[in-house]
Motif scaffolding. Structure first.
Motif: not given
Length: 499
Positions: A295-304
């Motif tokens: 949220r802080t970095r405007d990022g995305v997590v790819i959950e395998d």
């Protein structure tokens, strides 16, 4: 004769007994041997039932059953009760015995030696060790063949005619079935619009990586160690892997944040349910920390969601995606739950990423496959398969751990009671790479954990990743005995060499 395909029905294979000398059962045996060795009978191909083959060849049924029995005993054929006799999938193609009769003349179906077209090259099947402890391989002997066949048959019988004219590959029924299944089994927060059916986990990673590049991403934070295939796919699409260490609580989020600041990476690939290969889950505190970073970095997590369905000590942990559907891409497949041969997977996508991913991909699975997938899920076929699979894997894991405790009590086993593998720490001074090499002559397949390191030459504990998914139950004790003998042999060799 047209070439048969793997796991095909090969009842129409031409077997010319007149091309050989000797009694009928000897001639038939050699004809089958030659058909297997030249590749006319492919690995996994189903032979005709004994009664049908006997009738077509004009021989007694005893001749056929005798030949099938002999070749099964040699491992060339595979015969199981209630199933067709097939060409064995594991062994290499047999060589003809030195005293085997030589085909004479130009019998039916043979090519004259003077013919202008060359003989086809035999296709060698994949040779897997008899005692195969490779990780990530499901129980192929118990793949849901009948359940999938039923799902496909029912889906095609009931599909409206208009459904069979789909050209875009989008099957709403498959997306709806996946959304419902993931909602109840993984607590995912998704509707059918969030789902994309893929050709498997690697295909899903390829699509996401391509989309991220379109959006300006150049780096991907990855667990170290981790499954190399996903990193390779991302690299092929232009994303540089940035390694982040893993410990007993999963990926080190503090190190991930530091690496993100240092490199500018705003995408992370993680396996929170059951980290591969260390076998640990991501702790609750780190789950919160990882999502706070996104949220802080405007990022995305790819959950395998790697083998998340197989938890033996408690109920599976819910998907990370449920905690932040706007920041997490959930990726899964049937490769570990059923079989990689189905080549089916899925992505659950945040709304802001859906169009980019869909436009960045290639062809999706066929309408037929997606209709079968929908039926497989809605009919409870996958649920029934998973119930049986969990029982088998739990029992096999317990047998493996008990055998290790008896034969190698000095070696620690780590990883939670889940999935299809465990991690074995080797004794001091014993190198995993040497154990892997020394095991090969014993027909024992082992994997050094360094294979999954981003930087394999960096200092790391000497460990083996032991897979038990496709190891037959009767072979567990013998496989562990061979492993213990191999480790002791390498340890003794090292002591002798150091003197």
């Amino acid at each position: 004769m047209a070439e048969t395909q793997t796991n095909s029905v090969a009842w129409e294979t031409l077997l010319d007994l007149a091309a050989y000398d000797g009694p009928r059962h000897v001639r038939l045996e050699q004809a089958v041997r030659d058909a297997v060795s030249t590749g006319r009978l492919a690995s996994g191909a189903a032979l005709a039932p004994s009664r049908l083959l006997a009738s077509s060849l004009g021989v007694s049924r005893w001749v056929v059953t005798e030949v099938y029995g002999r070749l099964t005993a040699e491992g060339i054929l595979d015969a199981r009760a209630g199933s067709a006799t097939r060409v064995a999938a594991g062994p290499t193609r047999p060589e003809a015995p030195r005293d085997a009769p030589t085909p004479r003349g130009e019998g039916v179906g043979t090519v004259p030696a003077t013919a202008s077209r060359p003989a086809p090259e035999p296709v060698e099947p994949v040779r897997r060790p008899r005692y195969d402890l490779a990780p990530g391989v499901p129980d192929l002997r118990n793949a849901p063949r009948a359940l999938w066949l039923r799902a496909m048959t029912e889906a095609l019988n009931e599909a409206p005619d208009a459904e069979l004219f789909r050209l875009d590959g989008d099957v709403p029924a498959a997306r709806a079935a996946l959304a419902a299944y993931l909602s109840r089994s993984r607590f995912a927060r998704a509707d059918a619009d969030a789902l994309l059916v893929t050709h498997g986990a690697a295909d899903g990673m390829r699509r996401v990586a391509r989309a991220l590049r379109t959006l300006g991403h150049t780096a991907l934070l990855v667990e170290d160690p981790s499954w190399q295939r996903m990193r390779q796919v991302a690299a092929a699409e232009g994303l540089t892997s940035v390694p982040v260490p893993v410990d007993g609580d999963g990926v080190d989020v503090a190190a991930l944040v530091e690496a993100s600041v240092r490199t500018g990476a705003r995408a992370a690939l993680v396996t929170p349910a059951h980290q591969f290969p260390t076998g640990v889950p991501l702790s609750a505190e780190r789950r919160e920390g990882l999502l706070a970073w996104a949220r802080t970095r405007d990022g995305v997590v790819i959950e395998d969601d790697y083998d998340a369905e197989f938890r033996y000590d408690r109920r599976p942990i819910g998907a990370l995606q449920a905690m932040a559907p706007d920041r997490v891409v959930l990726a899964g497949s049937l490769s570990k739950t059923a079989t990689p041969a189905l080549a089916l997977g899925w992505l659950v996508l945040p709304s802001w990423l859906r169009d980019v991913v869909r436009n960045a991909g290639s062809a999706v699975p066929s309408t037929f496959d997606q209709l079968a997938l929908a039926r497989f899920l809605t009919s409870g076929g996958l649920d029934r398969h998973l119930r049986g699979a969990r029982t088998r894997y739990r029992r096999r894991r317990e047998a493996l751990l008990a055998a290790l405790e008896r034969t190698m009590p000095e070696c620690r086993v780590s990883g939670i009671a889940a999935g299809l593998h465990a991690v074995l720490d080797l004794p001091p001074g014993v190198r995993a790479a040497e154990v892997v090499r020394a095991a090969e002559p014993r027909d024992l397949g082992l994997t050094d954990i360094r294979r999954y390191r981003v930087s394999p030459d960096a200092p790391a504990p000497e460990r083996l990743v032991l897979g038990y998914g496709d190891l037959a139950d009767p072979l567990v004790d013998e496989a562990v005995r061979l492993l213990a003998d191999t480790v002791r042999e390498v340890a003794a060799r090292d002591v002798t060499g150091s003197r």
